[in-house]
Design a protein around this motif. Structure first.
Motif, short mmCIF file in Angstrom:
data_model
loop_
_atom_site.label_atom_id
_atom_site.label_comp_id
_atom_site.label_asym_id
_atom_site.label_seq_id
_atom_site.Cartn_x
_atom_site.Cartn_y
_atom_site.Cartn_z
N GLY A 110 1.49 2.22 0.55
CA GLY A 110 1.13 3.30 -0.37
C GLY A 110 2.40 3.90 -0.96
O GLY A 110 3.31 3.19 -1.37
N HIS A 111 2.45 5.23 -1.01
CA HIS A 111 3.64 6.01 -1.34
C HIS A 111 3.99 6.08 -2.83
O HIS A 111 4.40 7.11 -3.31
CB HIS A 111 4.86 5.49 -0.57
N VAL A 112 3.85 4.99 -3.55
CA VAL A 112 4.38 4.92 -4.91
C VAL A 112 3.45 5.61 -5.92
O VAL A 112 3.89 5.98 -7.01
CB VAL A 112 4.63 3.44 -5.30
N HIS A 113 2.18 5.77 -5.55
CA HIS A 113 1.18 6.36 -6.43
C HIS A 113 0.90 5.49 -7.66
O HIS A 113 0.40 5.97 -8.68
CB HIS A 113 1.55 7.80 -6.86
N ARG A 114 1.28 4.25 -7.59
CA ARG A 114 0.96 3.24 -8.61
C ARG A 114 0.52 1.97 -7.88
O ARG A 114 1.00 1.71 -6.78
CB ARG A 114 2.19 2.83 -9.42
N ALA A 115 -0.29 1.16 -8.53
CA ALA A 115 -0.65 -0.13 -7.95
C ALA A 115 0.42 -1.16 -8.32
O ALA A 115 0.92 -1.17 -9.45
CB ALA A 115 -2.01 -0.58 -8.46
N ALA A 116 0.78 -2.00 -7.36
CA ALA A 116 1.76 -3.05 -7.61
C ALA A 116 1.58 -4.14 -6.56
O ALA A 116 0.95 -3.93 -5.53
CB ALA A 116 3.19 -2.50 -7.55
N ALA A 117 2.13 -5.31 -6.87
CA ALA A 117 2.09 -6.43 -5.91
C ALA A 117 3.43 -7.12 -5.92
O ALA A 117 4.14 -7.14 -6.93
CB ALA A 117 0.97 -7.41 -6.28
N GLY A 118 3.79 -7.68 -4.78
CA GLY A 118 5.06 -8.39 -4.66
C GLY A 118 5.08 -9.21 -3.40
O GLY A 118 4.02 -9.62 -2.90
N VAL A 169 7.20 -9.76 0.56
CA VAL A 169 8.20 -9.41 1.58
C VAL A 169 8.64 -10.75 2.16
O VAL A 169 7.94 -11.32 3.00
CB VAL A 169 7.59 -8.51 2.66
N GLY A 170 9.75 -11.29 1.66
CA GLY A 170 10.05 -12.68 1.96
C GLY A 170 8.96 -13.53 1.34
O GLY A 170 8.68 -13.46 0.14
N SER A 171 8.26 -14.31 2.18
CA SER A 171 7.14 -15.11 1.67
C SER A 171 5.78 -14.46 1.93
O SER A 171 4.75 -15.06 1.66
CB SER A 171 7.18 -16.50 2.33
N ILE A 172 5.78 -13.23 2.44
CA ILE A 172 4.52 -12.56 2.77
C ILE A 172 4.02 -11.79 1.55
O ILE A 172 4.74 -10.95 1.00
CB ILE A 172 4.73 -11.56 3.94
N PRO A 173 2.78 -12.04 1.10
CA PRO A 173 2.24 -11.26 -0.01
C PRO A 173 2.11 -9.78 0.37
O PRO A 173 1.73 -9.47 1.50
CB PRO A 173 0.87 -11.88 -0.27
N ALA A 174 2.41 -8.91 -0.59
CA ALA A 174 2.41 -7.47 -0.30
C ALA A 174 1.84 -6.73 -1.50
O ALA A 174 2.06 -7.11 -2.65
CB ALA A 174 3.83 -6.98 -0.01
N THR A 175 1.08 -5.68 -1.22
CA THR A 175 0.54 -4.85 -2.31
C THR A 175 0.80 -3.37 -2.01
O THR A 175 0.97 -2.97 -0.86
CB THR A 175 -0.98 -5.05 -2.50
N VAL A 176 0.82 -2.61 -3.08
CA VAL A 176 0.88 -1.15 -3.00
C VAL A 176 -0.35 -0.63 -3.72
O VAL A 176 -0.68 -1.10 -4.80
CB VAL A 176 2.13 -0.62 -3.73
N SER A 185 -5.55 10.75 -4.70
CA SER A 185 -5.51 11.99 -5.51
C SER A 185 -5.31 11.64 -6.98
O SER A 185 -4.28 11.09 -7.37
CB SER A 185 -4.37 12.88 -5.02
N THR A 186 -6.30 11.96 -7.81
CA THR A 186 -6.21 11.60 -9.23
C THR A 186 -5.20 12.47 -9.97
O THR A 186 -4.69 12.08 -11.02
CB THR A 186 -7.59 11.71 -9.91
N THR A 187 -4.93 13.65 -9.44
CA THR A 187 -3.95 14.52 -10.12
C THR A 187 -2.52 14.07 -9.86
O THR A 187 -1.62 14.46 -10.61
CB THR A 187 -4.11 15.98 -9.66
N LEU A 188 -2.30 13.29 -8.83
CA LEU A 188 -0.95 12.84 -8.49
C LEU A 188 -0.72 11.37 -8.84
O LEU A 188 0.37 10.84 -8.61
CB LEU A 188 -0.70 13.05 -6.99
N ARG A 189 -1.73 10.74 -9.39
CA ARG A 189 -1.65 9.31 -9.72
C ARG A 189 -0.69 9.10 -10.88
O ARG A 189 -0.73 9.84 -11.86
CB ARG A 189 -3.05 8.83 -10.06
N LYS A 190 0.15 8.08 -10.79
CA LYS A 190 1.09 7.78 -11.85
C LYS A 190 0.61 6.60 -12.69
O LYS A 190 -0.22 5.81 -12.26
CB LYS A 190 2.47 7.46 -11.26
N GLY A 191 1.13 6.49 -13.90
CA GLY A 191 0.70 5.43 -14.80
C GLY A 191 -0.38 5.93 -15.73
O GLY A 191 -0.89 7.05 -15.58
N ASP A 192 -0.70 5.12 -16.71
CA ASP A 192 -1.68 5.51 -17.73
C ASP A 192 -3.07 5.00 -17.37
O ASP A 192 -3.25 3.82 -17.11
CB ASP A 192 -1.27 4.94 -19.09
N TYR A 193 -4.03 5.91 -17.39
CA TYR A 193 -5.42 5.54 -17.17
C TYR A 193 -6.24 6.04 -18.37
O TYR A 193 -5.94 7.11 -18.92
CB TYR A 193 -5.96 6.18 -15.88
#
Ligand SMILES: [Fe+2]
Length: 265
Positions: free
Chosen positions: A192-200, A202-209, A214-222
């Motif tokens: 979590g933590h970033v308040h945005r959705a992302a994927a990447g 960790v080495g070869s391990i798939p990882a998502t954020v 909280s919709t008032t603290l969400r970052k990015g455009d909706y």
């Protein structure tokens, strides 16, 4: 196996948007309760409350008490370890042999390991040598099952948003990354933590954020029609294909599971 991941509810009682944060959290739990098939577990990846206060945790506990699936919580940088423990100790899964809020859940086909990435110096993540040792021990305790690891701070560079690195130094993040690859059995990392959705990766391990509940603290455009609708992740596990992640948008219709009365805790 289905895991509903929620994160960054930032429950506060005296901010201008306090009611909205409580509403977002309650609507999300109600939405998860209505899923068919129901998830096997709910994991909250931290920043449960905004100021680490006991009265904030009381509100969060009251909301999570409505959940039908078992709930497991992590500490985020806005959480207070001692008050979080006091609020959730009756759940029985928090480790008691350390100040760190890290533990494993062995109830499912995939082991769930929750990590503590808090720093005493600020909002970014830390992972000291003792936590590396504890992670290796958690991984080695059970030698067969695949493992999903949950962290508050994402242990990979998140290429969206102004900040790529969410740990104090690249060396700290590298230390955690190496530990996660220790057995080859960690098949996913969810953060979590970033308040945005992302994927990447960790080495070869798939990882998502996932973004913040909280919709008032969400970052990015909706789009405007989504401004009041929380978003969470559903992770579905298949023994052959591993995890697939669905982004789930909470409906805006009033839910019987949330009324202004249930707001008071
Ligand atoms: Fe947060």
């Amino acid at each position: 196996m289905i895991i509903a991941q929620i994160s960054d509810t930032h429950i506060a009682l005296d901010t201008p948007d306090a009611d909205r944060r409580i509403r977002d959290f309650a609507l999300t739990v109600a939405d998860i309760n209505a899923l068919d098939p129901a998830p096997d577990a709910i994991v909250h990846t931290g920043d449960i409350v905004h100021n680490g206060r006991r009265d904030e945790y009381a509100q969060a506990v009251a909301t999570l008490a409505q959940a039908r699936a078992p709930v497991h919580v992590l500490a985020g940088n806005k959480d207070d370890r001692a008050n979080l423990r006091a609020a959730f100790s009756s759940c029985g899964y928090l480790s008691s042999d350390s100040e760190f809020v890290d533990y494993a859940i062995d109830d499912y086909p995939v082991r769930l390991i929750a990590l503590d990435t808090l720093s005493s110096d600020g909002n970014k993540g830390d992972f000291c040598a003792e936590r590396v040792r504890r992670l290796i021990d958690l991984i080695d305790t059970e030698p067969a099952k695949p493992i999903a690891v949950f962290t508050h701070h994402p242990p990979f560079e998140v290429m969206v948003g102004p900040e790529r690195l969410h740990f104090e130094t690249p060396e700290v993040m590298s230390r955690l990354r190496q530990a996660l690859q220790h057995s080859g059995r960690v098949i996913a990392v969810f953060s979590g933590h970033v308040h945005r959705a992302a994927a990447g990766h960790v080495g070869s391990i798939p990882a998502t954020v996932m973004t913040s509940i909280s919709t008032t603290l969400r970052k990015g455009d909706y789009p405007a029609r989504m401004k009041m609708r929380p978003v969470y992740h559903l992770h579905r596990f298949d023994p052959v294909w591993g995890f697939t992640t669905e982004t789930r948008i909470v409906g805006t219709a009033p839910s019987a599971a949330w009324t202004s009365d249930s707001n008071a805790a």
